[in-house]
Design a protein around this motif. Structure first.
Motif, PDB file in Angstrom:
ATOM      1  N   THR A  78       1.513   8.492  -7.252  1.00 63.68           N
ATOM      2  CA  THR A  78       0.951   7.876  -8.463  1.00 63.68           C
ATOM      3  C   THR A  78       2.034   7.684  -9.515  1.00 63.68           C
ATOM      4  OG1 THR A  78      -1.205   8.875  -8.023  1.00 63.68           O
ATOM      5  CG2 THR A  78      -0.785   8.114 -10.269  1.00 63.68           C
ATOM      6  N   THR A  79       2.884   8.688  -9.684  1.00 68.17           N
ATOM      7  CA  THR A  79       4.006   8.562 -10.616  1.00 68.17           C
ATOM      8  C   THR A  79       4.939   7.451 -10.170  1.00 68.17           C
ATOM      9  OG1 THR A  79       3.903  10.920 -11.144  1.00 68.17           O
ATOM     10  CG2 THR A  79       5.969   9.780 -11.631  1.00 68.17           C
ATOM     11  N   LYS A 131      -0.595  -0.541  -4.516  1.00 68.17           N
ATOM     12  CA  LYS A 131      -1.939   0.027  -4.480  1.00 68.17           C
ATOM     13  C   LYS A 131      -1.879   1.458  -3.953  1.00 68.17           C
ATOM     14  CE  LYS A 131      -6.708  -0.828  -3.087  1.00 68.17           C
ATOM     15  NZ  LYS A 131      -7.660  -1.754  -2.419  1.00 68.17           N
ATOM     16  N   ASP A 132      -2.298   2.373  -4.785  1.00 72.42           N
ATOM     17  CA  ASP A 132      -2.286   3.797  -4.454  1.00 72.42           C
ATOM     18  C   ASP A 132      -3.473   4.101  -3.538  1.00 72.42           C
ATOM     19  OD1 ASP A 132      -2.231   6.548  -4.381  1.00 72.42           O
ATOM     20  OD2 ASP A 132      -1.962   6.814  -6.537  1.00 72.42           O
ATOM     21  N   ILE A 133      -3.175   4.363  -2.262  1.00 71.70           N
ATOM     22  CA  ILE A 133      -4.230   4.652  -1.284  1.00 71.70           C
ATOM     23  C   ILE A 133      -4.480   6.154  -1.266  1.00 71.70           C
ATOM     24  CG2 ILE A 133      -4.972   4.440   1.124  1.00 71.70           C
ATOM     25  CD1 ILE A 133      -4.628   1.770  -0.273  1.00 71.70           C
ATOM     26  N   HIS A 149       0.845  -1.183   0.000  1.00 72.87           N
ATOM     27  CA  HIS A 149       0.000   0.000   0.000  1.00 72.87           C
ATOM     28  C   HIS A 149       0.892   1.249   0.000  1.00 72.87           C
ATOM     29  CE1 HIS A 149      -3.869  -2.098   1.619  1.00 72.87           C
ATOM     30  NE2 HIS A 149      -3.431  -2.580   0.477  1.00 72.87           N
ATOM     31  N   VAL A 150       0.686   2.075  -0.996  1.00 71.23           N
ATOM     32  CA  VAL A 150       1.471   3.300  -1.150  1.00 71.23           C
ATOM     33  C   VAL A 150       0.629   4.466  -0.636  1.00 71.23           C
ATOM     34  CG1 VAL A 150       2.722   4.772  -2.767  1.00 71.23           C
ATOM     35  CG2 VAL A 150       2.624   2.293  -3.156  1.00 71.23           C
ATOM     36  N   HIS A 158      -6.268   1.769  -9.526  1.00 66.59           N
ATOM     37  CA  HIS A 158      -5.447   2.286  -8.433  1.00 66.59           C
ATOM     38  C   HIS A 158      -4.289   1.339  -8.118  1.00 66.59           C
ATOM     39  CE1 HIS A 158      -8.398   5.404  -7.792  1.00 66.59           C
ATOM     40  NE2 HIS A 158      -9.343   4.497  -7.663  1.00 66.59           N
ATOM     41  N   CYS A 159      -4.138   0.288  -8.916  1.00 68.48           N
ATOM     42  CA  CYS A 159      -3.089  -0.701  -8.669  1.00 68.48           C
ATOM     43  C   CYS A 159      -2.136  -0.796  -9.853  1.00 68.48           C
ATOM     44  CB  CYS A 159      -3.702  -2.087  -8.422  1.00 68.48           C
ATOM     45  SG  CYS A 159      -4.691  -2.215  -6.914  1.00 68.48           S
TER      46      CYS A 159
END
Length: 628
Positions: free
Chosen positions: A436-437, A481-483, A426-427, A463-464
């Motif tokens: 995101t980049t 996974k962009d949280i 989890h990012v 988002h992954c």
């Protein structure tokens, strides 16, 4: 062998008709195998054991008598029955006329609008005439599609008695109406759609034809025996003679395949088509049954699901079969063709999710990555699509064998290593921190912002980002996974916290950026067993002093986690991603940063120089020894 929906376990047949047509005599002649001159007004309900019926299904036969039963009794019996036999006397035209004027409308009225009761028309006393009434019956059948079949018989001579009850059984177990439209003399849309999917699944080489090998594979799947060469030649001869384009290159086309099933039904061999449909997972409504699509897989708490070796092998072969131009990638048309036997293409926005080639087409690595993501996060959907794609057919096993359940995470922690092949990271970070980049660079996507994707069935996957990395010379799948969190005060949900490794991202050029992730760490991760890596983005720019009690390096030292790792979108190295995967694989390395020689050991892990996982343990053990 895995089969589809099994047939009904019991059949209940009701006989109705005008007085004197011979309903009771038909039942007694079947049971006693002789004609009785004196019969009661109504026979008692009879149960025929499964082992003496052609379909091996227990059958109840129920008589009706207007002299002993009320109209309410009749309505109740119609509703309880699975099939109704309307009996008329072939020598009495009035009883035949009342089939369409009285009995068929009565049966329709007794049933719910969406539940048509199958009907068999039975002309009794054929021994008294020297002509047939079937031409009149066929006219009635055109107006009443619930009529499944028609037969003439004689209770006195026992002619066609067994056949009559067999037809009644067959009307329940192998009904005509879902398969065939009498008025049009053609397959129903649902039947055509189901058979088309079956054809595509059996077309192993994907050339749009069923060759002899594929036909024998199909035959074994459905009927447990191969096609004899003579029979196969006869089938091809029938198609060549009757269907233009039914045979090409000595193989059967889809047009020919559909014609054969149409011919089976027209000749009263519905059971052949139903056997095929059920073996491929279809139920009585010609929909894929839930049992076939969703086999039960128990996933205990703390365990995850991944593709098994068998699952990966099947999907690899599927990819290679549909890569028609052999360029190592599936273009839009090829991808659509893969899923042509499914309700829809299950994925969108692939370029923002998995590795693709320079044209944005899905390569084999990206294909397996996307399936790995779905197996982890959407198990029921994974099982469903594996069934549609024919895993059950080609592997002759339930698609549950394409999935493996990992051991509990607490055992991984106790053994200080994970046996999993797919890890979820989890990012988390403030808006505009570059997370995101960071995620998209993992799959080689540029920094150019893309338009917000429209909502669809694949909305969570956007988002992954998932790709493969080497952890001590073993290939692992890592999902980033962009949280999305707007404010530090916004609570994270348990599903946003629970993961194999957390990556806390801050912008080194913004003075308040680190405070955000520091508070997130203290609130959610300081007391957890989840490994955490802090990443400072935009490291190619001049960093600023962070407006927080502790600077990032001091903060990491205090909480005994790895020192901050620095990232720039201009750097194409995968060191950070390898570290994240390694931390997920070896949770005890969360304190690795405090051990002397940390940089060297991470460098070795990153390059995959260790020959096996045991070497990784050896490195850690040596370093721990030197720290004492």
């Amino acid at each position: 062998m895995v089969t589809g929906n099994s047939a009904r376990r019991q059949v209940r047949i009701l006989l109705v008709g005008d007085a004197g047509v011979g309903k009771t005599s038909l039942i007694l002649s079947l049971v006693s195998e002789e004609f009785a001159e004196d019969v009661p007004s109504k026979a008692e309900e009879i149960t025929i054991p499964a082992d003496v019926t052609p379909e091996q299904v227990p059958t109840n036969i129920v008589d009706y008598s207007a002299a002993e039963q009320t109209s309410d009794n009749l309505t109740e019996e119609i509703q309880k029955s699975h099939v109704v036999c309307i009996v008329y006397a072939v020598d009495d035209e009035e009883t035949l006329n009342r089939v369409s004027s009285h009995w068929l409308p009565l049966i329709r009225e007794a049933c719910a609008p969406d539940q048509k009761k199958p009907v068999v028309l039975v002309g009794n006393k054929v021994d008294l005439i020297d002509y047939s009434t079937l031409h009149s019956i066929l006219e009635i059948a055109e107006s009443f599609p619930e009529i499944d079949s028609c037969i003439e018989c004689s209770a006195k001579t026992l002619s066609n008695i067994s056949e009559m009850f067999y037809y009644a059984q067959k009307a329940v177990l192998h009904p005509t109406s879902p398969l065939y439209i009498m008025e049009q003399q053609d397959l129903t849309d649902n039947c055509r759609k189901a058979l088309t999917r079956i054809f595509k699944v059996c077309d192993i080489d994907g050339d749009g034809l069923l060759n002899d090998y594929e036909l024998n594979h199909f035959q074994r799947r459905c009927f447990d025996s191969p096609l004899k060469p003579k029979v196969l030649d006869e089938v091809k001869a029938v198609l060549a003679e009757n269907v233009v384009g039914g045979i090409e290159k000595d193989s059967i086309t889809l047009k020919g395949f559909l014609f054969l099933h149409c011919l089976f039904i027209q000749r009263g061999r519905n059971e052949t088509t139903w056997t095929v449909l059920r073996k491929f997972g279809y139920n009585e409504s010609l929909e894929m049954s839930s049992e076939y699509l969703y086999p039960v897989i128990k996933v205990p708490s703390g365990c995850t699901t991944e593709l098994s070796h068998r699952g990966q092998q099947f999907l690899t072969q599927l990819f290679e079969r549909h890569d028609k131009d052999k360029d190592g990638a599936l273009n839009t048309a090829e991808l659509r063709n893969v899923f042509s036997c499914c309700p829809q293409v299950p994925w969108h926005h692939l370029r923002q999710t998995v590795p693709t080639n320079e044209k944005g087409n899905l390569n084999l690595q990206g294909w397996l990555c996307r399936w790995s993501l779905m197996a982890l996060t959407e198990l029921p959907r994974t099982l469903e699509y594996l069934a549609y794609l024919g895993f059950n057919v080609h592997e002759n096993e339930s698609q549950a064998t394409a999935i493996q359940v990992t051991r509990e995470k607490k055992l991984d922690l106790a053994k200080k290593q994970s046996s999993r092949n797919v890890y979820q990271c989890h990012v988390i970070g403030p808006r505009d921190s570059g997370k995101t980049t960071f995620c998209r660079s993992f799959i080689g996507v540029g920094t150019k912002k893309s338009k917000s994707p429209a909502a669809d069935t694949d909305s969570d996957a956007i988002h992954c980002c998932i790709n493969t990395v080497q952890v001590y010379a073993q290939e692992k799948y890592l999902i980033l996974k962009d949280i999305g969190v707007s404010r530090v005060s916004d609570p994270l949900q348990p599903s946003e916290v629970n993961c194999d490794v957390a990556c806390l991202v801050y912008d080194t050029t913004q003075i308040k950026s680190f405070e955000y992730i520091a508070r997130i760490f203290i609130k959610y991760f300081a007391e957890s067993k989840i490994p955490v890596l802090v990443v400072g983005t935009k490291s190619d720019l001049d960093p600023v002093h962070q407006d927080y009690l502790l600077q990032p390096v001091d903060f990491c030292t205090k909480y005994k986690i790895l020192p901050p790792q620095f990232y720039t979108s201009k750097d194409k190295k995968k060191d950070i991603f390898i570290k994240l995967a390694t931390m997920a694989a070896f949770p005890h390395l969360k304190q690795f940063g405090l051990i002397p020689g940390e940089n060297a050991s991470w460098w070795k892990a990153g390059l995959g120089l260790a020959a096996a996982t045991v070497v990784g343990f050896f490195v850690v053990r040596v370093l721990n020894t030197s720290d004492r």
